[in-house]
Design a protein around this motif. Structure first.
Motif, short mmCIF file in Angstrom:
data_model
loop_
_atom_site.label_atom_id
_atom_site.label_comp_id
_atom_site.label_asym_id
_atom_site.label_seq_id
_atom_site.Cartn_x
_atom_site.Cartn_y
_atom_site.Cartn_z
N ILE A 1 3.22 19.44 -28.18
CA ILE A 1 4.17 20.61 -28.47
C ILE A 1 4.49 21.18 -27.27
CG2 ILE A 1 4.23 22.89 -29.40
CD1 ILE A 1 1.88 21.83 -31.46
N ALA A 2 3.80 21.19 -26.08
CA ALA A 2 4.19 21.82 -25.13
C ALA A 2 5.29 21.11 -24.25
CB ALA A 2 3.01 22.20 -24.05
N GLU A 3 5.21 19.46 -24.50
CA GLU A 3 5.93 18.83 -23.86
C GLU A 3 7.41 18.95 -24.38
OE1 GLU A 3 3.10 15.51 -21.96
OE2 GLU A 3 4.17 14.89 -24.04
N ALA A 4 7.42 19.23 -25.66
CA ALA A 4 8.83 19.29 -26.33
C ALA A 4 9.19 20.64 -26.64
CB ALA A 4 8.55 18.51 -27.63
N TYR A 5 8.49 21.81 -26.77
CA TYR A 5 8.98 22.98 -27.21
C TYR A 5 8.39 23.99 -26.44
CZ TYR A 5 9.15 20.35 -31.65
OH TYR A 5 9.34 19.55 -32.54
N ILE B 1 4.64 33.63 -18.08
CA ILE B 1 4.54 32.77 -16.94
C ILE B 1 5.85 32.51 -16.40
CG2 ILE B 1 2.30 31.51 -17.84
CD1 ILE B 1 4.26 29.49 -19.14
N TYR B 2 5.96 32.30 -15.09
CA TYR B 2 7.21 32.08 -14.58
C TYR B 2 7.21 31.09 -13.34
CZ TYR B 2 5.12 35.04 -10.60
OH TYR B 2 4.57 35.48 -9.50
N VAL B 3 8.38 31.00 -12.96
CA VAL B 3 8.60 30.02 -11.59
C VAL B 3 9.62 31.12 -10.91
CG1 VAL B 3 7.79 27.70 -12.15
CG2 VAL B 3 10.28 28.60 -12.58
N GLU B 4 9.40 31.04 -9.36
CA GLU B 4 10.01 31.49 -8.43
C GLU B 4 9.75 30.83 -7.01
OE1 GLU B 4 10.75 35.79 -8.06
OE2 GLU B 4 8.53 36.08 -7.55
N THR C 1 -0.23 31.54 -26.59
CA THR C 1 -1.36 31.50 -25.64
C THR C 1 -2.05 29.97 -25.63
OG1 THR C 1 -1.64 33.59 -26.66
CG2 THR C 1 -3.51 32.78 -25.60
N LYS C 2 -2.19 29.46 -26.76
CA LYS C 2 -2.64 27.94 -26.65
C LYS C 2 -1.74 27.10 -25.98
CE LYS C 2 -0.71 26.14 -30.78
NZ LYS C 2 -1.17 25.22 -32.19
N LEU C 3 -0.56 27.37 -25.44
CA LEU C 3 0.28 26.43 -24.94
C LEU C 3 0.34 26.57 -23.47
CD1 LEU C 3 3.15 25.88 -27.23
CD2 LEU C 3 0.91 24.55 -27.09
N ARG C 4 -0.14 27.71 -22.98
CA ARG C 4 0.36 28.64 -21.63
C ARG C 4 -0.31 27.25 -20.54
NH1 ARG C 4 -0.32 33.47 -19.47
NH2 ARG C 4 -0.07 34.42 -21.41
N GLU C 5 -1.56 26.96 -20.67
CA GLU C 5 -2.06 26.27 -19.81
C GLU C 5 -1.48 24.85 -19.36
OE1 GLU C 5 -4.47 26.39 -17.25
OE2 GLU C 5 -4.39 28.74 -18.17
N HIS C 6 -0.73 24.21 -20.49
CA HIS C 6 0.23 23.13 -20.38
C HIS C 6 1.40 23.39 -19.63
CE1 HIS C 6 -2.66 20.93 -23.26
NE2 HIS C 6 -2.31 21.83 -24.16
N TYR C 7 1.84 24.43 -20.04
CA TYR C 7 3.09 24.94 -19.11
C TYR C 7 2.78 24.93 -17.52
CZ TYR C 7 5.17 25.80 -23.71
OH TYR C 7 5.71 25.82 -24.88
N ILE C 8 1.79 25.47 -17.57
CA ILE C 8 1.08 25.82 -15.96
C ILE C 8 1.08 24.53 -15.15
CG2 ILE C 8 -0.95 26.72 -14.51
CD1 ILE C 8 -0.71 28.95 -16.55
N GLY D 1 4.16 23.64 -13.38
CA GLY D 1 3.71 24.40 -11.97
C GLY D 1 4.07 26.05 -12.31
N MET D 2 4.02 26.43 -13.26
CA MET D 2 4.40 27.56 -13.59
C MET D 2 3.35 28.77 -13.33
SD MET D 2 6.71 27.58 -17.07
CE MET D 2 7.97 28.70 -16.45
N ILE D 3 3.48 29.90 -13.03
CA ILE D 3 2.57 30.80 -12.19
C ILE D 3 2.24 31.78 -13.40
CG2 ILE D 3 2.29 32.63 -10.45
CD1 ILE D 3 4.71 31.59 -9.04
#
Lengths: 154, 244
Positions: free
Chosen positions: B12-16, A139-142, A120-127, A131-133
């Motif tokens: 962490i998000a950048e690496a894992y 979360i996903y990309v397509e 949960t705490k990393l979700r925003e970073h991936y988005i 550019g994940m949705i």
């Protein structure tokens, strides 16, 4: 696909391939964060190295869900030296993600999708970073987001 | 991590990537959420992106096939060309006009009765905006040809009658792995055992001349006929090719 040496700015071409048993043996928990031997029994594992070099700089594990035209990422890691502010190379995770997107396109064409269930705490970073949705728990990309990710890293 | 600064969430998000553990109910909910979200994003996928992804799929499949060593009789140039036209939803005669080749030529290419010329390969590359690169076409054709050369025994047998003189250096034993061994036709009797390929070839020539034979060939340790310039002394040794 390229990664960047953070100090010199020099780029290195990388290769990603399906992990062989000898690769899995090299993926120790101390250096690659997770139990990859256990993971390799449940998922398909791919490893990243600089072209012409043996050292593994990153790994990713996936599960294919063909009925949903989707690949789910379970684990992804950069090697210990490539984590945090002192990391040697940048872009390892991006290249691994883009490679999985490529794999999904190769399998599913226009329906290709790559998803994950993030912490949960990393979700925003991936988005923000990839550019994940947002799809709730996952979360996903397509489509366009998947194409953008491949354009950026492939 | 004693003495080291703890990683920030961003680092962490950048690496894992590692999954949140979900219970059964949460998993069901997560899948339903994803299905709904994907329905929406699929509906928003533009026709041009749809087409790009299908062309990318074709290109990636070609790349993966060409990267591997296995031969697949289905994955010929003709197959990929047909797929390309299918993706574009293009009729053969329209495509022939678009790249200015004769319809019969296109029909022969699609029917795998003819190989593409360099001009056709390049026109295809240009037409496809590099989703069907000329180099890939060339490699697909090469892969087919390589397979044909390796497996068409009837053709090979037929060609033997046209060759009046060839080399004869026969099988090399494991125990002689650091030497070149010249053997009689049939490989049973060793004529000579020497250190270099050059010496072996000279002895073989002399021996063939003396015995009045003309059927001279070079074999490797598996008994396969090899290129006349390259003879492998053993499986474990690097080629001792001194001519190249």
């Amino acid at each position: 696909m390229e990664i960047v040496h953070t100090k010199t700015g020099v780029t290195e071409t990388v290769e990603i391939r399906e992990a062989q048993p000898e690769d899995i043996r090299k993926l120790t928990k101390a250096r690659y964060a997770f139990n990859w031997l256990k993971e390799s029994k449940m998922s398909k594992v791919f490893v990243l190295n600089i072209r012409g070099q043996n050292e593994i700089l990153g790994a990713v594990s996936i599960k294919t869900v063909p009925q949903e035209f989707r690949i789910e990422i379970n684990l992804l890691t950069s090697s210990k030296e490539n984590v945090g502010e002192t990391k040697m190379y940048a872009g390892i995770a991006g290249c691994l993600l883009a490679y999985i997107c490529r794999l999904s396109v190769s399998l599913f064409g226009e329906n290709a999708c790559v998803s994950l269930v993030p912490k949960t705490k990393l979700r925003e970073h991936y988005i923000t970073e990839y550019g994940m949705i947002d799809a709730g728990w996952q979360i996903y990309v397509e489509g366009a987001s998947l194409l953008n990710l491949m354009t950026k890293y492939l | 991590m004693k003495g080291k600064k703890p990683l920030t969430d961003k680092e962490i998000a950048e690496a894992y990537i590692f999954p949140e553990k979900l219970n059964k109910a949460q998993k069901i909910e997560a899948n339903a959420q994803l299905t709904r979200a994907r329905q929406k994003s699929r509906a928003e996928l533009s026709p041009s992106n749809r087409l790009i992804m299908r062309l990318m799929q074709l290109k990636f499949q070609m790349e993966d096939y060409l990267k591997g060593t296995a031969y697949d009789p289905i994955r010929t140039f003709a197959y990929f060309l047909k797929e390309y036209l299918h993706i574009l939803d293009m009729r053969q005669n329209d495509f022939a006009k678009a790249i200015q080749i004769h319809e019969t030529e296109l029909s022969n290419l699609i029917g795998n009765r003819r190989l593409p010329s360099n001009e056709t390969m390049l026109r295809l590359e240009i037409h496809s905006n590099n989703y069907f690169p000329a180099v890939y076409t060339h490699r697909l054709v090469e892969k087919e040809k390589e397979h044909e050369l390796a497996t068409n025994l009837a053709l090979r047998k037929k060609q033997v009658h046209f060759v009046k003189k060839s080399w004869a250096i026969h099988g090399l034993d494991e125990k002689d792995s650091d030497k070149w061994v010249v053997r009689d036709e049939g490989g049973k009797h060793g004529v000579a055992s020497v250190r270099t390929q050059k010496q072996a070839v000279e002895i073989a020539r002399g021996h063939a001349a003396k015995s009045g034979r003309s059927g001279d060939r070079i074999h490797d340790s598996d008994g396969k006929i090899r290129d006349r310039d390259i003879i492998t002394p053993s499986r474990s040794k690097i080629n001792k090719d001194t001519k190249h």
